[in-house]
Design a protein around this motif. Structure first.
Motif, short mmCIF file in Angstrom:
data_model
loop_
_atom_site.label_atom_id
_atom_site.label_comp_id
_atom_site.label_asym_id
_atom_site.label_seq_id
_atom_site.Cartn_x
_atom_site.Cartn_y
_atom_site.Cartn_z
N LEU A 1 12.22 -39.66 -45.48
CA LEU A 1 10.98 -40.17 -44.90
C LEU A 1 11.24 -41.45 -44.12
O LEU A 1 10.71 -41.65 -43.03
N LEU A 2 12.06 -42.32 -44.68
CA LEU A 2 12.40 -43.57 -44.01
C LEU A 2 13.16 -43.28 -42.71
O LEU A 2 12.88 -43.88 -41.67
N GLN A 3 14.09 -42.35 -42.77
CA GLN A 3 14.85 -41.99 -41.57
C GLN A 3 13.94 -41.41 -40.49
O GLN A 3 14.05 -41.77 -39.32
N ALA A 4 13.01 -40.56 -40.88
CA ALA A 4 12.07 -39.97 -39.91
C ALA A 4 11.19 -41.05 -39.29
O ALA A 4 10.94 -41.04 -38.09
N ALA A 5 10.73 -41.98 -40.12
CA ALA A 5 9.90 -43.08 -39.61
C ALA A 5 10.69 -43.95 -38.63
O ALA A 5 10.16 -44.35 -37.59
N GLN A 6 11.94 -44.21 -38.94
CA GLN A 6 12.77 -45.01 -38.03
C GLN A 6 13.01 -44.29 -36.71
O GLN A 6 12.99 -44.91 -35.64
N GLU A 7 13.21 -42.99 -36.76
CA GLU A 7 13.40 -42.21 -35.53
C GLU A 7 12.14 -42.22 -34.68
O GLU A 7 12.22 -42.36 -33.45
#
Length: 55
Positions: free
Chosen positions: A15-21
């Protein structure tokens, strides 16, 4: 680290990675929009944008 903490971290990571992308995509679009807007305003005012150092 307990098993429960490990599961929470593992679940949050994608989720954090998707938000950063998504934030990176948004920032890129925002920068492109600002550059386009700045260029349009400069052309309307007939400013030599190439000679002016823009940050």
């Amino acid at each position: 680290m307990t098993d429960n903490e490990h599961r929470e971290t593992t679940r949050r990571k994608p989720l954090l990675q998707a938000a950063q992308e998504e934030m990176t995509k948004f920032e890129r679009k925002e920068n492109e929009f600002r550059k386009k807007d700045r260029d349009e305003r400069a052309s309307e005012l007939r400013l030599p944008l190439n000679e002016i150092k823009v940050h």
